[in-house]
Write a protein that holds these residues in place. Structure first.
Motif, PDB file in Angstrom:
ATOM      1  N   ALA A  28      53.601 108.503  -6.688  1.00 42.79           N
ATOM      2  CA  ALA A  28      52.754 107.374  -7.089  1.00 42.79           C
ATOM      3  C   ALA A  28      53.333 106.652  -8.309  1.00 42.79           C
ATOM      4  O   ALA A  28      53.305 105.419  -8.382  1.00 42.79           O
ATOM      5  CB  ALA A  28      51.338 107.860  -7.385  1.00 42.79           C
ATOM      6  N   LEU A  29      53.878 107.401  -9.250  1.00 39.93           N
ATOM      7  CA  LEU A  29      54.448 106.804 -10.458  1.00 39.93           C
ATOM      8  C   LEU A  29      55.678 105.950 -10.147  1.00 39.93           C
ATOM      9  O   LEU A  29      55.991 105.020 -10.895  1.00 39.93           O
ATOM     10  CB  LEU A  29      54.820 107.886 -11.473  1.00 39.93           C
ATOM     11  N   LEU A  30      56.374 106.262  -9.066  1.00 42.77           N
ATOM     12  CA  LEU A  30      57.540 105.463  -8.680  1.00 42.77           C
ATOM     13  C   LEU A  30      57.144 104.085  -8.151  1.00 42.77           C
ATOM     14  O   LEU A  30      57.982 103.197  -8.032  1.00 42.77           O
ATOM     15  CB  LEU A  30      58.399 106.210  -7.658  1.00 42.77           C
ATOM     16  N   VAL A  31      55.863 103.906  -7.855  1.00 41.31           N
ATOM     17  CA  VAL A  31      55.348 102.594  -7.445  1.00 41.31           C
ATOM     18  C   VAL A  31      54.813 101.868  -8.685  1.00 41.31           C
ATOM     19  O   VAL A  31      55.223 100.752  -8.995  1.00 41.31           O
ATOM     20  CB  VAL A  31      54.246 102.743  -6.374  1.00 41.31           C
ATOM     21  N   ARG A  32      53.876 102.495  -9.381  1.00 36.33           N
ATOM     22  CA  ARG A  32      53.296 101.974 -10.626  1.00 36.33           C
ATOM     23  C   ARG A  32      53.087 103.151 -11.560  1.00 36.33           C
ATOM     24  O   ARG A  32      52.484 104.161 -11.175  1.00 36.33           O
ATOM     25  CB  ARG A  32      51.939 101.304 -10.381  1.00 36.33           C
ATOM     26  N   ASP A  33      53.566 103.004 -12.797  1.00 35.01           N
ATOM     27  CA  ASP A  33      53.436 104.107 -13.736  1.00 35.01           C
ATOM     28  C   ASP A  33      52.059 104.093 -14.402  1.00 35.01           C
ATOM     29  O   ASP A  33      51.208 103.269 -14.066  1.00 35.01           O
ATOM     30  CB  ASP A  33      54.588 104.109 -14.742  1.00 35.01           C
ATOM     31  N   ASP A  34      51.835 105.001 -15.337  1.00 36.25           N
ATOM     32  CA  ASP A  34      50.526 105.125 -15.978  1.00 36.25           C
ATOM     33  C   ASP A  34      50.218 103.987 -16.948  1.00 36.25           C
ATOM     34  O   ASP A  34      49.122 103.921 -17.501  1.00 36.25           O
ATOM     35  CB  ASP A  34      50.392 106.484 -16.673  1.00 36.25           C
ATOM     36  N   SER A  35      51.156 103.066 -17.144  1.00 40.03           N
ATOM     37  CA  SER A  35      50.896 101.843 -17.908  1.00 40.03           C
ATOM     38  C   SER A  35      50.744 100.642 -16.988  1.00 40.03           C
ATOM     39  O   SER A  35      50.628  99.512 -17.449  1.00 40.03           O
ATOM     40  CB  SER A  35      52.036 101.576 -18.907  1.00 40.03           C
ATOM     41  N   GLY A  36      50.781 100.895 -15.669  1.00 43.57           N
ATOM     42  CA  GLY A  36      50.604  99.825 -14.699  1.00 43.57           C
ATOM     43  C   GLY A  36      51.853  99.024 -14.396  1.00 43.57           C
ATOM     44  O   GLY A  36      51.784  97.956 -13.795  1.00 43.57           O
ATOM     45  N   ARG A  37      53.007  99.523 -14.793  1.00 49.61           N
ATOM     46  CA  ARG A  37      54.267  98.812 -14.578  1.00 49.61           C
ATOM     47  C   ARG A  37      55.148  99.533 -13.564  1.00 49.61           C
ATOM     48  O   ARG A  37      54.993 100.722 -13.311  1.00 49.61           O
ATOM     49  CB  ARG A  37      55.029  98.691 -15.897  1.00 49.61           C
ATOM     50  N   ALA A  38      56.107  98.792 -13.051  1.00 43.82           N
ATOM     51  CA  ALA A  38      57.119  99.383 -12.183  1.00 43.82           C
ATOM     52  C   ALA A  38      58.109 100.157 -13.056  1.00 43.82           C
ATOM     53  O   ALA A  38      58.383  99.766 -14.192  1.00 43.82           O
ATOM     54  CB  ALA A  38      57.852  98.290 -11.407  1.00 43.82           C
ATOM     55  N   PRO A  39      58.641 101.254 -12.556  1.00 42.35           N
ATOM     56  CA  PRO A  39      59.612 102.022 -13.336  1.00 42.35           C
ATOM     57  C   PRO A  39      60.918 101.238 -13.531  1.00 42.35           C
ATOM     58  O   PRO A  39      61.226 100.324 -12.771  1.00 42.35           O
ATOM     59  CB  PRO A  39      59.858 103.265 -12.494  1.00 42.35           C
ATOM     60  N   VAL A  40      61.666 101.652 -14.539  1.00 45.08           N
ATOM     61  CA  VAL A  40      63.001 101.114 -14.780  1.00 45.08           C
ATOM     62  C   VAL A  40      63.986 102.067 -14.115  1.00 45.08           C
ATOM     63  O   VAL A  40      64.102 103.225 -14.521  1.00 45.08           O
ATOM     64  CB  VAL A  40      63.284 100.998 -16.294  1.00 45.08           C
ATOM     65  N   ARG A  41      64.666 101.578 -13.099  1.00 45.40           N
ATOM     66  CA  ARG A  41      65.574 102.416 -12.315  1.00 45.40           C
ATOM     67  C   ARG A  41      67.010 102.250 -12.799  1.00 45.40           C
ATOM     68  O   ARG A  41      67.412 101.148 -13.173  1.00 45.40           O
ATOM     69  CB  ARG A  41      65.453 102.044 -10.851  1.00 45.40           C
ATOM     70  N   SER A  42      67.768 103.362 -12.757  1.00 39.81           N
ATOM     71  CA  SER A  42      69.161 103.324 -13.184  1.00 39.81           C
ATOM     72  C   SER A  42      69.909 104.509 -12.596  1.00 39.81           C
ATOM     73  O   SER A  42      69.332 105.344 -11.898  1.00 39.81           O
ATOM     74  CB  SER A  42      69.259 103.341 -14.709  1.00 39.81           C
TER      75      SER A  42
END
Length: 171
Positions: A28-42
């Motif tokens: 679930a966090l990979l969709v929207r994190d606990d701040s409501g944002r998309a993760p930063v992928r690298s």
């Protein structure tokens, strides 16, 4: 009042249960994190990022995601606690894709490399205090602190950045 002490004297470890980010929560966090944002992928080019989904270190070239996570909020939802202003959200690294989680529920070998803060919470989710520990004593410190019946859960945090590493409960 929050107190912080430094210790280098280990106590005999009791049975502890270490909790990484749950695989369903991780997805679930990979969709929207606990701040409501998309993760930063690298891609972790050199390896070594501490992955909170499996409590291992990323290998060089492994895809990772940096996202906001609220560990006390997750624990409170499970237990019915009301942490109020003690509910913190902070950055964590996870695999950028499926992860089966840690191999077991024991202390993660090779995961901790620096000083740690073992932060304590009562059954309401309010901070009771914390104790600084060296990497080789953090498990024993957590075990000793969790022997106090007022302590419901402990969070292990990195001292240098303050990041949540993992949760610890009585076994």
């Amino acid at each position: 009042m929050t107190t912080t002490r430094t210790t280098t004297t280990p106590a005999a470890p009791s049975v502890l249960t270490v909790h990484a980010i749950d695989p369903a929560v991780h997805r679930a966090l990979l969709v929207r994190d606990d701040s409501g944002r998309a993760p930063v992928r690298s891609v972790d080019g050199t390896g070594g990022a501490p992955l909170r989904c499996c409590l291992t270190r990323a290998r060089p070239g492994e895809r990772i995601a940096l996202l906001s996570y609220a560990p006390l909020r997750r624990w409170a939802a499970e237990t019915g606690a009301e942490p109020g202003p003690y509910d913190e959200t902070g950055p964590v690294f996870v695999h950028d894709g499926p992860c089966a989680g840690p191999a077991g529920r024991g202390w993660p070998e090779g995961f901790h490399g620096g000083r740690r803060l073992v932060r304590l919470y009562d059954r309401r989710g309010h901070i009771l205090g914390g104790e600084l520990a060296e990497p080789d004593t953090a498990e024993a410190v957590a075990a000793r602190l969790l022997a106090d019946p007022q302590v419901a859960v402990a969070h292990v945090r990195a001292v240098d950045f303050g990041c949540f590493m993992h949760e610890v409960r009585r076994g």
